[in-house]
Design a protein around this motif. Structure first.
Motif, short mmCIF file in Angstrom:
data_model
loop_
_atom_site.label_atom_id
_atom_site.label_comp_id
_atom_site.label_asym_id
_atom_site.label_seq_id
_atom_site.Cartn_x
_atom_site.Cartn_y
_atom_site.Cartn_z
N SER A 1 0.82 -1.21 0.00
CA SER A 1 0.00 0.00 0.00
C SER A 1 0.86 1.26 0.00
CB SER A 1 -0.93 0.02 1.22
OG SER A 1 -1.84 -1.06 1.14
N ASP B 1 -5.84 -0.37 -4.79
CA ASP B 1 -5.31 -1.22 -3.73
C ASP B 1 -6.38 -2.24 -3.37
OD1 ASP B 1 -3.56 -2.22 -1.94
OD2 ASP B 1 -3.46 -0.45 -0.64
N GLU B 2 -5.95 -3.38 -2.92
CA GLU B 2 -6.86 -4.46 -2.52
C GLU B 2 -7.81 -4.84 -3.66
OE1 GLU B 2 -8.54 -3.58 1.30
OE2 GLU B 2 -6.59 -3.14 2.13
#
Ligand SMILES: Nc1ncnc2c1ncn2[C@@H]1O[C@H](COP(=O)(O)OP(=O)(O)O)[C@@H](O)[C@H]1O
Ligand SMILES: [Mg+2]
Length: 331
Positions: A151, A191-192
Motif C-alpha cells: 500500500s 489497492d486491494e
C-alpha cells in the motif's frame, strides 16, 4: 567484414556508461558516424581521437571499459588508430538512450523522491519505475503477504500527476466508470483489488484490454478511450479474475526475512514513530521472535511509550505461549 552477433551485455554496458558520462554520447555518435562513412575505405585503419573530437583521456577510459579497441597493428609512433568494439551494439545503445525516461513518449514526472518512504525493495522499485515510464501502458500488480509495503508503494504512485486512487473494497460501478470518464487518469491505482466488487470487474477488464470505458447514457452505449495504466495491490491473487490477472505484470513481494524485518522495523520505528535507535532495535528484535508484521512492532512501540523494560512485558503478554510463563491448558 563479418556480421557480428548482437551483444546485449555490451549494449547494456555502453548504455550505462552513457548515463554516467553524458558527454560520451556525442563522441560515440561521431565514432559510429565515422565508421559508417569510412569502413569501406581502401586503407581504413580506424579513427584517431581528434577525428571524433574527444580526448586521449576519454579514449583510454573507453578502452578500459571494453567498448573501444586500440588498433595496434595499424598504428604508428605518430598516429594511434582506434575502433569501436562493436559499431552496431554502440548504435543500439545510443538509440536506447533516446527512447529513455527523459525523452518524449512515456509520462513525464520527477522520479526522484518516489518511494522515498519505503526502505529496501529495490528490485520492486526499479520494476515500478520502468513500468511507470513505459511509453505504452503496462499494468502492474503487487502481491504478497500483509505489511510488506504494498500500500505504501501504491500510495506514492497515487500521488503522481494524473493519478487516481481507488480502494478495491469500496469501488462501485458508477464510481469507477464515472471517475475514469471524468479524469481519464494516467495512472489508476487500485489497492486491494482482490476485494473489488463484481460490478467493477467488467469495466476494469475493458479498460485494461482495450483502453476503453463504456457508459450507458440516455439509452445508448458511449465509449471513451484512455491510455490508463493500472497499478494494483493484492494479498490474495487467487481472488483476482483470471482475465484481469492475466493483463498484469505480476510483482511478487516476498515476506521479509528475519533480518529484513528487523532492519525495516527499526527504520519505520525511528523514522515514522520517532523512537531512538536503541529502543527501535529492542522492539524490532523482540517482536521479530513472534511475527514479521511491521504493524505489530509499531503497536508494541506505542504501548511501551519509550520504556525499554516494558517492551518485554508487552511482548510476553501478547505472545504468552512462546514466553513459557503461561502454563498451557491441560485437558
Ligand atoms: N519496506 C518498508 N518501508 C517502510 N515501511 C514499511 C515497509 N514495510 C512495511 N512498512 C510499514 O508497514 C506498514 C504496513 O505497510 P503497508 O504498505 O500497508 O503493507 P501492505 O499493503 O503490504 O499490507 C506501513 O505503514 C509501514 O509503516
Ligand atoms: Mg495494503
Amino acid at each position: 567484414m563479418t556480421e557480428q552477433a548482437v551483444n546485449f551485455d555490451l549494449q547494456d554496458k555502453i548504455y550505462r556508461l552513457i548515463q554516467e558520462n553524458p558527454d560520451w554520447r556525442q563522441y560515440l555518435e561521431e565514432m559510429v558516424q565515422y565508421e559508417d562513412d569510412h569502413y569501406r575505405d581502401e586503407y581504413y585503419a580506424g579513427w584517431e581521437w581528434k577525428t571524433v573530437h574527444t580526448s586521449p583521456g576519454s579514449i583510454n577510459r573507453m578502452i578500459s571499459a571494453g567498448i573501444v579497441d586500440f588498433n595496434e597493428s595499424r598504428s604508428s609512433r605518430r598516429s594511434s588508430y582506434y575502433s569501436l568494439r562493436s559499431r552496431e551494439d554502440t548504435r543500439s545503445a545510443l538509440q536506447l538512450g533516446e527512447t529513455d525516461d527523459t525523452a518524449e513518449g512515456g509520462p513525464q514526472f520527477d522520479a526522484d523522491g518516489l518511494f522515498e518512504m519505503v526502505i529496501g525493495h529495490d528490485r520492486v522499485k526499479q520494476l515500478l519505475r520502468f513500468s511507470l515510464k513505459a511509453e505504452r501502458p503496462v499494468h502492474v500488480l503487487l502481491h504478497g503477504p500483509v505489511a510488506t509495503a504494498k500500500s505504501l508503494l501504491l500510495e506514492d504512485i497515487g500521488r503522481l500527476p494524473g493519478a487516481q486512487m481507488y480502494l478495491g473494497s469500496t469501488t462501485t460501478k458508477s464510481g469507477l466508470v464515472q471517475m475514469m470518464i471524468n479524469y481519464k487518469p494516467t495512472y489508476l491505482v487500485i489497492d486491494e483489488i482482490d476485494k473489488m466488487p463484481t460490478e467493477d470487474r467488467q469495466p476494469l477488464l475493458s479498460l485494461m484490454a482495450s483502453g476503453k470505458v463504456y457508459r450507458l447514457q440516455s439509452g445508448r452505449n458511449d465509449q471513451v478511450s484512455m491510455q490508463t495504466r493500472v497499478f494494483a495491490g493484492a494479498n490474495d491473487v487467487g481472488k483476482v479474475d483470471p482475465p484481469i490477472f492475466s493483463r498484469f505484470v505480476k510483482i511478487a513481494i516476498p515476506a521479509y526475512s528475519h533480518q529484513e524485518f528487523v532492519e525495516t522495523a527499526k527504520w519505520v520505528l525511528t523514522r515514522q514513530q520517532g523512537l531512538g535507535p536503541d529502543m527501535a532495535l529492542l522492539v524490532a528484535n523482540m517482536v521479530s521472535q513472534h511475527t514479521l508484521d511491521i504493524r505489530q512492532a509499531v503497536y508494541v512501540a506505542r504501548m511501551a511509550k519509550g520504556h525499554p523494560t516494558r517492551v518485554k512485558d508487552i511482548v510476553d503478554a501478547l505472545w504468552p505461549q512462546a514466553s513459557g510463563r503461561v502454563t498451557p491448558l491441560r485437558k
